[in-house]
Design a protein around this motif. Structure first.
Motif, PDB file in Angstrom:
ATOM      1  N   ARG A   1      -5.136   2.122  -8.571  1.00 41.31           N
ATOM      2  CA  ARG A   1      -4.427   1.067  -7.823  1.00 41.31           C
ATOM      3  C   ARG A   1      -4.476   1.333  -6.331  1.00 41.31           C
ATOM      4  O   ARG A   1      -4.681   0.417  -5.524  1.00 41.31           O
ATOM      5  N   SER A   2      -4.300   2.595  -5.963  1.00 43.13           N
ATOM      6  CA  SER A   2      -4.362   2.967  -4.552  1.00 43.13           C
ATOM      7  C   SER A   2      -5.754   2.721  -3.974  1.00 43.13           C
ATOM      8  O   SER A   2      -5.899   2.216  -2.855  1.00 43.13           O
TER       9      SER A   2
ATOM     10  N   PHE B   1       2.086   2.067  -3.413  1.00 42.72           N
ATOM     11  CA  PHE B   1       1.035   2.624  -4.264  1.00 42.72           C
ATOM     12  C   PHE B   1       0.745   4.078  -3.910  1.00 42.72           C
ATOM     13  O   PHE B   1       0.556   4.925  -4.790  1.00 42.72           O
ATOM     14  N   PHE B   2       0.706   4.381  -2.603  1.00 43.15           N
ATOM     15  CA  PHE B   2       0.410   5.750  -2.182  1.00 43.15           C
ATOM     16  C   PHE B   2       1.536   6.701  -2.575  1.00 43.15           C
ATOM     17  O   PHE B   2       1.286   7.849  -2.965  1.00 43.15           O
TER      18      PHE B   2
ATOM     19  N   ALA C   1       0.832  -1.212   0.000  1.00 44.18           N
ATOM     20  CA  ALA C   1       0.000   0.000   0.000  1.00 44.18           C
ATOM     21  C   ALA C   1       0.859   1.252   0.000  1.00 44.18           C
ATOM     22  O   ALA C   1       0.565   2.204  -0.737  1.00 44.18           O
ATOM     23  N   ARG C   2       1.927   1.280   0.783  1.00 40.40           N
ATOM     24  CA  ARG C   2       2.744   2.483   0.842  1.00 40.40           C
ATOM     25  C   ARG C   2       3.386   2.773  -0.510  1.00 40.40           C
ATOM     26  O   ARG C   2       3.497   3.935  -0.919  1.00 40.40           O
TER      27      ARG C   2
ATOM     28  N   GLN D   1      -1.432   5.645   6.012  1.00 40.20           N
ATOM     29  CA  GLN D   1      -0.428   5.239   5.037  1.00 40.20           C
ATOM     30  C   GLN D   1      -0.235   6.308   3.964  1.00 40.20           C
ATOM     31  O   GLN D   1       0.885   6.566   3.523  1.00 40.20           O
ATOM     32  N   ARG D   2      -1.348   6.926   3.559  1.00 34.12           N
ATOM     33  CA  ARG D   2      -1.231   8.021   2.588  1.00 34.12           C
ATOM     34  C   ARG D   2      -0.426   9.180   3.189  1.00 34.12           C
ATOM     35  O   ARG D   2       0.420   9.778   2.533  1.00 34.12           O
TER      36      ARG D   2
ATOM     37  N   SER E   1       3.442   6.283  -5.173  1.00 32.43           N
ATOM     38  CA  SER E   1       3.330   6.463  -6.633  1.00 32.43           C
ATOM     39  C   SER E   1       2.269   7.508  -6.976  1.00 32.43           C
ATOM     40  O   SER E   1       2.417   8.249  -7.948  1.00 32.43           O
ATOM     41  N   VAL E   2       1.201   7.596  -6.165  1.00 32.43           N
ATOM     42  CA  VAL E   2       0.183   8.629  -6.383  1.00 32.43           C
ATOM     43  C   VAL E   2       0.780  10.009  -6.169  1.00 32.43           C
ATOM     44  O   VAL E   2       0.549  10.936  -6.957  1.00 32.43           O
TER      45      VAL E   2
ATOM     46  N   ASN F   1      -4.007   6.320  -8.904  1.00 31.32           N
ATOM     47  CA  ASN F   1      -5.115   6.482  -7.957  1.00 31.32           C
ATOM     48  C   ASN F   1      -6.015   5.256  -7.923  1.00 31.32           C
ATOM     49  O   ASN F   1      -6.495   4.862  -6.857  1.00 31.32           O
TER      50      ASN F   1
ATOM     51  N   SER G   1      -6.881   0.202  -0.936  1.00 30.41           N
ATOM     52  CA  SER G   1      -7.618   0.670   0.243  1.00 30.41           C
ATOM     53  C   SER G   1      -8.919  -0.112   0.420  1.00 30.41           C
ATOM     54  O   SER G   1      -9.314  -0.449   1.543  1.00 30.41           O
TER      55      SER G   1
END
Length: 461
Positions: free
Chosen positions: A116-117, A65-66, A62-63, A182-183, A68-69, A114, A121
């Motif tokens: 993927r994020s 992916f976040f 998750a981190r 995480q975000r 990468s956003v 977004n 989530s």
């Protein structure tokens, strides 16, 4: 970076308080369940380790992916700012379609990041619901058997069913806030990455403060490289006397701007040292030193605001009378008074609603009002027409009077007025002296002069 700070702010404004409240609620429910029936409480809590295992595995991906956003939105904002700033170049080269397609690709990359994020989530809620169903089934199975055996009251079983719902309500909220956390952590890592960058020019632990600066500058065997192994300046030895104007000339890429940057201490030397009035520049208080320094660039940077505010920028205590007197000195007063509002005329970003010559005159006034002991001019008259050059040269004479100045110039008028010309070639001092003396030698300076001015002379004939 602004989006990263906003993400952190949103979490701290609301999420952090929600987390604290939900943890307190969760602890109270656990205490109540343990007090009522320890065996059923342990059965209920038996599903929690599975949640923790999932969270540990989830957060690793998750981190990423976040992050990468955050990177994707940073690329979008950067491209947007670049396209707006360079819109004239884009239009002149008919690059609208190409740049639009590239911007669309960046937006699509941001969209995919977004999505993927969001999918990552969304994976949390189904797991929590599965745990709620599992815990409920276990309580019904074991609690129902105990009720049938007469070892458990029906009211306690019903109470535990309610406790399960109340227990997992905070868990649902915490998992949602954990995703937000995480975000925020992804944004925080980018913010702290910037904050942890060490300054390229560190302050001396015991800086020397010079109350008076005469302006003597000495390069003592100075060498410098921007990248290790790629030396730009090689063993430079140069002394600039107080009040002297030294012009730096030479082909492009020979180190002229680097010398100016080193004097301004935007960088520190790789080898040797630079002395100011006999003191090593690295030992002098940097803030106090730069207050005694004036810098005028080829493309002057003016700030959004009034002309008065821009001239006063380096001397906030200056009175209006001083601002007007300074503008008169450099020849800017006449054109300022013709503008709508005069000194209150509001400049657009970078002063784009003024001509290049007018912007340069305001930058001269700003430098003069700051009353520097040392002036650094980097091609200050390069991009102006002949009339503007004439006005700027008059302003330049007043600006340089009584001050140490290092000037990068190709204009003949600027070179002739210098006390000394230093010719650079491949990062070394090739020759130095007065203009006429250097022409008589027939060296690099003479060849540069012929390449620049001889064709014009021949055409005139």
């Amino acid at each position: 970076m602004q989006n990263d700070v906003g993400e952190l702010g949103d979490f701290l404004d609301s999420g952090a308080f929600w987390v604290a409240g939900e943890i307190v609620t969760l602890a109270a429910i656990v205490v109540a369940m343990v007090t009522k029936d320890l065996r059923l409480a342990l059965i209920t809590l038996s599903v929690v380790p599975g949640l923790f295992i999932f969270i540990v595995l989830w957060q690793k991906r998750a981190r990423q992916f976040f992050i990468s956003v955050r990177r994707a939105i940073s690329a979008v904002n950067s491209a947007l700012q670049e396209n707006i700033s360079g819109v004239r170049v884009i239009q002149s080269l008919s690059r609208e379609d190409v740049n639009s397609n590239r911007f669309e690709q960046l937006n699509r990359a941001h969209l995919q990041a977004n999505l993927r994020s969001a999918r990552m989530s969304a994976a949390m809620n189904p797991l929590v619901e599965l745990l709620v169903a599992t815990a409920t089934a276990l309580i019904i199975f074991y609690g129902g058997r105990s009720v049938l055996q007469g070892t458990l009251l029906v009211g306690i079983l019903v109470g535990f069913m309610l406790y399960i719902q109340q227990f997992f309500d905070p868990v649902r909220m915490l998992t949602m806030e954990y995703a937000q956390l995480q975000r925020a952590m992804a944004s925080g890592s980018r913010v702290f990455e910037l904050l942890d960058v060490q300054p390229e020019v560190p302050e001396s632990p015991t800086p020397i403060s010079l109350p008076n600066v005469s302006g003597e500058i000495t390069f003592d065997h100075v060498s410098f490289s921007y990248e290790p192994g790629l030396e730009v300046l090689h063993d430079i030895n140069l002394r600039v006397s107080p009040g002297e104007t030294v012009a730096l000339v030479g082909p492009t890429g020979t180190g002229k701007s680097t010398i100016v940057n080193l004097i301004a201490r935007f960088y520190d030397v790789t080898e040797g040292r630079i002395l100011l009035d006999g003191h090593d520049l690295m030992d002098i208080d940097l803030t106090a030193y730069r207050r005694r320094l004036g810098l005028v660039l080829q493309d002057p940077f003016l700030f959004s605001g009034s002309i008065r505010e821009n001239i006063r920028y380096g001397n906030l205590d200056a009175a209006d009378e001083q601002i007007i007197a300074t503008a008169r000195t450099v020849g800017a007063h006449d054109f300022i008074t013709r503008l709508d509002g005069g000194y209150e005329y509001v400049l657009h970003e970078r002063g784009q609603n003024l001509s290049m010559g007018q912007r340069q005159l305001i930058s001269f006034a700003r430098a003069l009002l700051a009353n520097p002991s040392i002036l650094l001019l980097d091609e200050a008259t390069a991009n102006v027409d002949s009339y503007s050059e004439y006005v700027l040269q008059q302003a330049l004479e007043r600006l340089l009077k009584g001050r140490t100045a290092v000037v990068i110039a190709h204009r003949l008028s600027t070179i002739r007025n210098a006390n000394r010309i230093v010719v650079l070639d491949n990062g070394r001092i090739a020759e130095q002296g007065r203009h006429d003396d250097l022409l008589a030698k027939g060296g690099i300076s003479s060849r540069l002069y012929e390449m620049t001015h001889a064709p014009v002379t021949g055409t005139a004939k």
